[in-house]
Every structure is written in C-alpha cells, then in structure tokens.
Scaffold this motif. Structure first.
Motif, PDB file in Angstrom:
ATOM      1  N   ALA A  54       0.832  -1.207   0.000  1.00 20.74           N
ATOM      2  CA  ALA A  54       0.000   0.000   0.000  1.00 20.74           C
ATOM      3  C   ALA A  54       0.864   1.253   0.000  1.00 20.74           C
ATOM      4  O   ALA A  54       0.598   2.209  -0.745  1.00 20.74           O
ATOM      5  N   PRO A  61      -3.366   4.927   4.082  1.00 18.85           N
ATOM      6  CA  PRO A  61      -4.719   4.812   4.644  1.00 18.85           C
ATOM      7  C   PRO A  61      -4.747   5.169   6.121  1.00 18.85           C
ATOM      8  O   PRO A  61      -3.769   4.979   6.847  1.00 18.85           O
ATOM      9  N   THR A 149      -9.517   6.565   2.541  1.00 17.61           N
ATOM     10  CA  THR A 149      -9.125   5.153   2.519  1.00 17.61           C
ATOM     11  C   THR A 149      -8.852   4.747   3.960  1.00 17.61           C
ATOM     12  O   THR A 149      -8.081   5.405   4.656  1.00 17.61           O
ATOM     13  N   ASP A 151      -7.868   1.693   6.803  1.00 16.48           N
ATOM     14  CA  ASP A 151      -7.241   0.399   7.080  1.00 16.48           C
ATOM     15  C   ASP A 151      -7.749  -0.100   8.426  1.00 16.48           C
ATOM     16  O   ASP A 151      -7.263   0.324   9.472  1.00 16.48           O
ATOM     17  N   LEU A 177      -8.910  -3.364   3.459  1.00 13.62           N
ATOM     18  CA  LEU A 177      -8.780  -1.943   3.175  1.00 13.62           C
ATOM     19  C   LEU A 177     -10.120  -1.489   2.603  1.00 13.62           C
ATOM     20  O   LEU A 177     -10.781  -2.245   1.881  1.00 13.62           O
TER      21      LEU A 177
END
Length: 314
Positions: A54, A61, A149, A151, A177
């Motif tokens: 990521a 995130p 975003t 996580d 995610l």
C-alpha cells in the motif's frame, strides 16, 4: 445447527499434516484452531507485506481498529440476517438468580443443553472486518475531497460454517482496506488493488488467478442476488488450488456501489452519495496456500519468498 461439511480425502490429509507439524492446534470444534509459532509468523509477515504494498502504491490509509463484535442493531440495519442467516453468530449471556446459575452450571457440567439459561446480548460476532468502518466514517459528516481510505487491520471475523476443510474456518483473520469516495474513484481503486494483489501473491510463488464471484446469499432470493452480483462484476476473488475438489478463494475485492453509504448517509464533498469498496485478504487461507506450495517447513522455503515476506517487517 449449521450443516457440517465433510472433508474430502485431500482436505483431511492436509489437516492431519498441519496438526502434526504444529501449525494448527485443534480445539475440538471444526473450523476453530489455535496457531503454531511458524504459522503465526507467516501470517504477520504477510500482513506487513500488504502494508508495504500500500505504501509503495502511494497510499497512506487511515488506521482504525475495532473489536471482533458488532452491535446487534448494526447487523439488523445491514439486513445481514436476511441475506446471510446461515453465517451469523450472536453473543448470549447469563442473566438470572443464584439458583438459576447453579442449575445452569449443573447441566453444563454434564454437557447438557444449558442454552435456556442464556439470553441475547446487544452484540453479534463480526462477519466482515469492514462493517464498523461505515458508521464510523458517517459520524464525521461529509467526506473530504477525494474521499477516504481506511485500514481496519486484520481482525478476527466469524462465519458459522463448521467444516473438516482446513481452508474453511469459523474464526479467521481478514486483512481489509476500505475506499469511500466518488463512484469512479472507488471503482478504479478496487480494480487497481485486484491487479496489485494478484501480482503480490504470484510473487510469493502461488499459482493464483482471479475470477468474477458472488457472496453466499441465502435462499431462492439469494440466488437471484448472487446472479446479479456476478452479472455486474461487483465481486472478484483470487483463487488458488489448495485441495480437491475446487479452488479456494484467498482474497476478494468488492464494489458495494451506494449500499453502505446510502444506509449511513455518507456524502461526497460535493454533496453526492458516496460509493464504497473493500478488499480482503484471507490470512489463514493465504498461509495455508503458502504451506501447501512451499512445504510445511517454513525455514526451507525458497529464499526469494522468505525475503519478500520478512523484508516487509524489517
């Protein structure tokens, strides 16, 4: 009681080998196992491998963490019991007098049915790690430009599917995610992670491929929903051959359209209804696929595989 799925011959043989090697520790309940040290080391290393991917993709995130239980009200609002009643797990607890407690303990001590002494609590077991994210984001109000975003990590999830297949657990970790933004942004993110995840798994030596899929909706209406989901390509899975008779899904990529944002009232910065998508890596299934592919002795795995996994944790 959910129907128990008998293991195929190859599934039973793999489960026996995993137990003998100390990777899985039986609890006495199908699909519920402890994990050995090597198994857990691989699982955590893979989780860090995803985090590194990521970051390499330019994503940072927001990290949120939730317990593996949800308010019963949320399960009801989601319509989970309509779509997946066969998978749900509720939390029950004792509420009674000392005499009732003694009666319950006596029955339980004889392994009898003591459920009459239990009452529903306000909690259900979490069936998908992304579920707590949507109301949490909704409480903030309108999304920032470009959306968010999230996580939510690799928490435990529960689905009531007792089975002799070591790849079909009742309690398992999903690393997820979640993307919440404008529809085009969300679709692009989902598809890019589908391709990125496939490359990550192939790099680890797995013979992986993706295909259109559907969720295990319940009943006749559920079959219609599953067909619609497939027709719209709302769900993809990455598949690996672990045991007979069919391939195992080890990751999924789901485009929810406005299902969650409509339910919770999540709006984009310009006042439109946001769309959402999530991806999920099935930790235990991925570890299982690696053990089946590279052998049960983790120390003897190919150097390039060990380097990819353990370099990701420093």
């Amino acid at each position: 009681m959910a129907a128990y799925r008998e293991a195929s011959e190859s599934q039973a043989q793999l489960l026996e080998a995993l137990v003998e090697a100390g990777h899985l520790i039986p609890s006495g309940v199908p699909g519920v196992y402890g994990r050995g040290s090597d198994y857990e080391a691989v699982r955590l290393a893979f989780d860090a491998y995803v985090t590194r991917a990521a970051l390499a993709a330019g994503e940072t995130p927001e990290v949120l963490r939730f317990p593996p239980v949800l308010p019963r009200r949320q399960i009801e609002d989601l319509g989970y019991l309509e779509n997946f009643p066969h998978l749900a797990g509720s939390v029950f607890a004792f509420e009674g007098s000392e005499g009732q407690a003694r009666a319950m303990a006596e029955v339980a001590g004889q392994h009898g049915d003591w459920s009459e002494h239990q009452h529903p609590s306000d909690l259900c077991l979490t069936p998908a790690v992304c579920y707590p994210v949507y109301p949490a984001v909704a409480r903030r109000g309108t999304l920032p430009a470009g959306g968010v975003t999230i996580d939510p990590g690799a928490s435990y999830a529960f689905r009531h599917e007792p089975s002799g297949d070591p790849a079909r657990l009742q309690m398992f970790h999903m690393r997820e995610l979640v993307r919440i933004a404008e529809p085009e942004t969300v679709q692009t993110w989902r598809d890019s992670w589908r391709d990125r995840a496939l490359a990550l798994l192939v790099d680890l030596g797995l013979d992986a491929r993706f295909d259109v899929a559907n969720d295990p909706f319940f009943g006749r209406a559920g079959r219609m929903m599953a067909a619609s989901q497939r027709d719209q390509a709302l769900k993809f899975e990455i598949l690996v051959d672990i045991t007979d008779p069919e391939p195992t899904a080890i990751a999924s990529f789901n485009y929810h359209q406005d299902h969650f944002s409509g339910l919770y009232g999540i709006e984009t910065a310009d006042g439109g209804t946001a769309h959402t998508a999530c991806l999920g890596f099935g930790h235990e299934r991925i570890v299982l696929a690696l053990l089946k592919t590279h052998g049960l002795d983790v120390a003897a795995w190919p150097g390039e595989v060990r380097s990819l996994l353990w370099d990701s944790v420093g």
